[in-house]
Design an enzyme around this catalytic site. Sequence first.
Site, short mmCIF file in Angstrom:
data_model
loop_
_atom_site.label_atom_id
_atom_site.label_comp_id
_atom_site.label_asym_id
_atom_site.label_seq_id
_atom_site.Cartn_x
_atom_site.Cartn_y
_atom_site.Cartn_z
N LEU A 1 1.03 -1.18 -0.46
CA LEU A 1 0.12 -0.05 0.49
C LEU A 1 1.49 1.08 0.17
O LEU A 1 2.63 1.22 0.61
CB LEU A 1 -0.95 -0.19 1.52
CG LEU A 1 -1.99 -0.67 1.57
CD1 LEU A 1 -3.27 -0.95 3.16
CD2 LEU A 1 -2.92 -0.47 0.37
N ASP A 2 0.46 2.71 -0.35
CA ASP A 2 0.81 3.39 -0.87
C ASP A 2 1.24 3.64 1.06
O ASP A 2 0.35 3.69 1.94
CB ASP A 2 0.39 4.65 -1.84
CG ASP A 2 0.68 4.84 -2.98
OD1 ASP A 2 1.55 3.94 -3.37
OD2 ASP A 2 -0.42 4.71 -3.71
N ARG A 3 2.49 4.37 1.13
CA ARG A 3 2.55 4.84 2.35
C ARG A 3 1.56 6.12 2.85
O ARG A 3 0.98 6.07 4.17
CB ARG A 3 3.92 5.88 2.96
CG ARG A 3 4.08 6.16 3.97
CD ARG A 3 5.59 7.28 4.00
NE ARG A 3 6.14 7.70 4.85
CZ ARG A 3 7.93 8.53 5.28
NH1 ARG A 3 7.77 8.62 4.19
NH2 ARG A 3 7.56 8.37 6.63
N THR B 1 -1.62 6.02 2.10
CA THR B 1 -3.01 5.26 2.12
C THR B 1 -3.00 4.44 3.19
O THR B 1 -1.88 3.36 3.97
CB THR B 1 -3.05 4.59 1.26
OG1 THR B 1 -2.94 4.94 -0.51
CG2 THR B 1 -4.60 3.26 0.78
#
Length: 343
Positions: free
Chosen positions: A160-162, A164
């Site tokens: 997951l993106d940081r 998110t």
Amino acid sequence: MKHIIEAKPASHRPKAPEPLPARMAPAVRMLDVDADSAGQRLDNFLMRHLKGVPKTHVYRIIRSGEVRINKGRATADTRVQAGDQVRLPPVRVSEKMAEKAERPAPAREFPLLLEDEHLIALDKPAGTAVHGGSGVSFGVIEQMRQARPQAKFLELVHRLDRETSGILLVAKKRSALTHLQDQFRERETGKTYLALVIGTWPANKKVIDTPLHKYLQPDGERRVRTTTVDDPDGMRSITLVKLRTSLPARPDQDLPTFSLLEVTIKTGRTHQIRVHLASQGHPIAGDEKYGDFDLNRRLPRHGLKRMFLHAWRLQFTHPASGERIELLAPLPPDLACFVPSIP
């Protein structure tokens, strides 16, 4: 090759450069892939062995062909296998970065949605990277390994993106990791996010099927843009969108109309949701890379201090039992407070 240098009188002899500390001297390294690393992507395998090396540099040496598997070139998504021999080129690491890499991550546990002997499903908070990398000393996986020193195996199933928040899977066994990653690769999982976008989303706009092109800016920052189907570097990307509700504009607070969307990705491209939604003229609220920068500066005053993107629902088949699992992670308080009327 030997170089013969004529000695000069001491008064004219240049000062010899100070030697690099032994741990800093770059040299070619050969790594043998063991059974526990079998099935890992090459980029992930390298990042575990090149502590303190920026992620952008890891990808650069892969693209240049300096990294070899069994003497052959490979790409970042090549899966290493037990018994493979990986050649690492000389890589220089600064003293500061090396010391940081040697410093253990702080132990930390995360809110759990599910745990058994095969896997962990946790609710990742926003602002926490999933793993250490460029500009980040550690992430979820390094902190969990410190918190669970008795665990023989802990590996990220996906990312997951940081920025998110939401559901993240961690495998506790190699067999579970490969089984789950196969499901993600074959699009057998269901990944649905909640995203708040600017403007009124058209209810009849349900599918975005636009290729994405990933590139690096001159400063090394990773970016993604939409492209055309004839772009050889474009990757087909499919996003399904369902309008959940609309939030009316609040002129007295200088806030526009927003739409809360359920977004399901059929492909897992970098920044896929963010770029796809922005390409339709409806960027995610608080997105600092692809969003409305003027609005983003005003949002913190109204309680939204980060990007409104949350990994809300995940469906997958359990790697051991074969049972179909559905997990839900409710909106965290920092997002729920901005849309208090949304269940």
